[in-house]
Design a protein around this motif. Sequence first.
Motif, short mmCIF file in Angstrom:
data_model
loop_
_atom_site.label_atom_id
_atom_site.label_comp_id
_atom_site.label_asym_id
_atom_site.label_seq_id
_atom_site.Cartn_x
_atom_site.Cartn_y
_atom_site.Cartn_z
N PRO A 177 0.79 -1.70 -0.23
CA PRO A 177 -0.14 -0.27 -0.22
C PRO A 177 1.19 1.01 -0.14
O PRO A 177 1.53 1.04 0.76
CB PRO A 177 -1.18 -0.15 1.45
N PRO A 178 0.35 2.69 -0.62
CA PRO A 178 1.31 3.48 -0.82
C PRO A 178 1.51 4.16 0.87
O PRO A 178 0.51 3.92 1.04
CB PRO A 178 0.37 4.03 -2.24
N PRO A 179 2.15 4.82 0.86
CA PRO A 179 2.05 5.87 2.22
C PRO A 179 0.62 6.56 1.86
O PRO A 179 0.86 6.93 1.26
CB PRO A 179 3.39 6.36 2.27
N PRO A 180 0.06 7.07 2.88
CA PRO A 180 -0.57 8.04 3.08
C PRO A 180 -0.25 9.66 2.68
O PRO A 180 0.79 9.55 2.92
CB PRO A 180 -0.90 8.49 4.55
N VAL A 181 -1.63 10.32 2.27
CA VAL A 181 -1.12 11.55 1.49
C VAL A 181 -0.96 12.95 2.99
O VAL A 181 -1.57 12.64 4.13
CB VAL A 181 -1.79 12.55 0.59
N PRO A 182 0.56 13.18 3.48
CA PRO A 182 0.25 14.51 3.68
C PRO A 182 -0.59 15.61 4.30
O PRO A 182 -1.16 15.52 3.57
CB PRO A 182 1.85 15.27 4.08
N ARG A 183 -0.99 15.59 5.26
CA ARG A 183 -2.32 16.78 6.07
C ARG A 183 -1.71 17.36 6.87
O ARG A 183 -0.51 17.18 7.74
CB ARG A 183 -3.03 15.63 6.42
N PRO A 184 -2.03 18.92 6.50
CA PRO A 184 -1.14 19.97 6.99
C PRO A 184 -1.76 19.79 8.73
O PRO A 184 -3.10 19.67 9.25
CB PRO A 184 -2.35 21.35 5.98
N VAL A 223 -0.36 18.99 -0.98
CA VAL A 223 -0.03 19.84 -1.32
C VAL A 223 0.10 21.12 -0.02
O VAL A 223 0.20 21.86 0.04
CB VAL A 223 -0.07 20.59 -2.21
N ALA A 224 -1.20 21.21 0.34
CA ALA A 224 -1.24 22.00 1.72
C ALA A 224 -0.32 22.16 3.00
O ALA A 224 0.10 22.89 3.21
CB ALA A 224 -2.94 22.12 1.71
N THR A 225 -0.10 21.16 2.85
CA THR A 225 1.21 20.67 3.19
C THR A 225 2.55 20.98 3.31
O THR A 225 2.99 21.51 4.29
CB THR A 225 1.94 19.20 4.22
N TRP A 226 2.36 21.12 2.20
CA TRP A 226 4.01 22.24 1.51
C TRP A 226 4.02 23.67 1.66
O TRP A 226 4.86 24.44 2.14
CB TRP A 226 4.14 21.84 0.41
N LEU A 227 2.41 24.31 1.51
CA LEU A 227 2.61 25.47 1.69
C LEU A 227 2.43 26.33 3.21
O LEU A 227 3.04 27.05 3.49
CB LEU A 227 1.04 26.09 1.44
N GLU A 228 1.57 24.96 4.18
CA GLU A 228 1.64 24.86 4.94
C GLU A 228 3.68 25.39 6.31
O GLU A 228 3.62 26.07 7.06
CB GLU A 228 0.42 24.08 6.68
N ARG A 229 4.47 24.71 5.57
CA ARG A 229 5.37 24.53 5.75
C ARG A 229 6.40 26.03 5.00
O ARG A 229 7.70 25.57 5.17
CB ARG A 229 5.72 23.39 5.71
N ASP A 230 5.72 26.94 4.55
CA ASP A 230 6.45 28.41 3.74
C ASP A 230 7.09 27.84 2.39
O ASP A 230 7.91 28.17 2.51
CB ASP A 230 7.02 28.86 5.15
N ALA A 231 6.95 26.74 1.99
CA ALA A 231 7.33 26.29 0.63
C ALA A 231 6.66 27.06 -0.08
O ALA A 231 5.53 27.14 -0.57
CB ALA A 231 6.82 24.81 0.47
N HIS A 232 7.42 27.92 -1.15
CA HIS A 232 6.81 28.21 -2.15
C HIS A 232 6.97 28.00 -3.28
O HIS A 232 7.09 26.46 -3.92
CB HIS A 232 8.30 29.22 -3.00
N PRO A 265 10.66 19.71 5.75
CA PRO A 265 9.97 19.92 6.67
C PRO A 265 10.06 20.79 8.16
O PRO A 265 10.70 22.09 7.04
CB PRO A 265 11.86 19.55 8.34
N PRO A 266 9.42 21.39 9.05
CA PRO A 266 8.56 22.59 9.75
C PRO A 266 10.13 23.42 9.39
O PRO A 266 11.46 22.94 9.44
CB PRO A 266 7.67 22.29 10.23
N LEU A 267 9.70 24.48 9.39
CA LEU A 267 10.70 25.70 9.28
C LEU A 267 11.09 26.09 11.10
O LEU A 267 9.92 25.95 11.80
CB LEU A 267 9.91 26.89 8.65
#
Length: 315
Positions: A177-184, A223-232, A265-267
Motif C-alpha cells: 500500500p502507498p504511504p498516506p498523503v500528508p495533511r496540514p 500540497v497544502a502541507t507544503w504550503l503550510e511549511r512555507d514552501a514557495h 521539514p517545518p521551518l
Amino acid sequence: MDTRQDIAPPCAPPGTTEDAKPSSGVVHINSRHTTDFTVIGNHLSRHRALSLVAIGLAVHIQSLPAGARIGIKRLAERFPESETRIAAALRELEAAGYLHRSRVRLADGRVVTRTVSRNRPDTAQAAPSHPRPPARPPEPTAALPVPLEPAPAPEPPPSPPHLPAVCVPAPTARTTPPPPVPRPAAETPELLRAAGALLADLRRLSPQLVLPERDIAILAPGVATWLERDAHPDTIRHALTADLPVPLRHPAKLLRHRITALLPPPLPGAHDLARPQRPGAIVIPLQNCDRCDRAFRSRHPGHCRDCRAEAPAAA
C-alpha cells in the motif's frame, strides 16, 4: 491472309477483381512492403493455444534488432499491459517453443539473462536431431543408446528456476500500500483551495499532468502541507514537474509519491534556534544599574561595577 483474327481476349475484362471480394467477413487491402517489415508465419498468427498478448509480444520481439533488451520492466514501459500479464505471455512463448531464456555468467562475474527468439520452433527443435542419424548409419539400433536422443532436453530446464526471480518483485511492488498523503495541521478551506489550484495549474507546465477532480481532491492536502511549511509555489511546481518519465502512464501516482517523499521539514521557530543550555549550568540574571541604567549581571539589583567604583571617589 491480311484479316486479323483474335481467338482470346488479351486480358481479363475489368471488374473481375471487385467481383471476387466477399460479401461479408474481412476484406484484405494489401500493399507490398519493400523496407522495414518482418515476415511472420501463420503458425504463430493463427496459433490456437497462445493468447493474443503472447502472439502480439512474439511479433514485437521478432521485429526487434539483435541485441535489443526485452526485459519484463522494459516491455511494461513500452506497452499498456502490466508486468504480470507480460511475464505470463513470455512463459506461453517459452512453452510453445518460440522463446528460450537462460541465465549466463559473463567473464566479469555478472549473471545476465540470454533470450533466444525463434520464428519457427519446429525447425529449431529438429535442427539438433539431423546431424546424429548420418553419424552412425552402419551401427545397429541397439548400439544407439536411448538416452542420447533426449540429450538436448537438459537445455530448457534452466529456464524455470529464473522465472520466479524475475516475476516475483512485480506483484510485491503493486500489493504494497502507498504511504498516506500528508495533511496540514490547520486544514483550512483557503489552504486547500490554493493547493487544488496549484495542482490544476500543473498542466500548463507539463501537458501530461492533466489530473481529474477526484485526484486533485486526494492530493490537495499533501500540497497544502507544503504550503503550510512555507514552501514557495514555484518550489512545489519544480519538485512535481522536474525530470518526468517518458511515457508518463500514471501522473497521479507519480505526484503522490513526490509529494510524500520530497516533503520538506517545518521551518524551525525562535525557540528551536536558541542556544541550548548545559544541564546544571547557573545563569545569573541581568539587572539595570540604578544610576546609569547600564545592564549588568547580578543576583540582586543595585549599581554596576563602574558606578560602584565611582561612589567612594565621590565621597
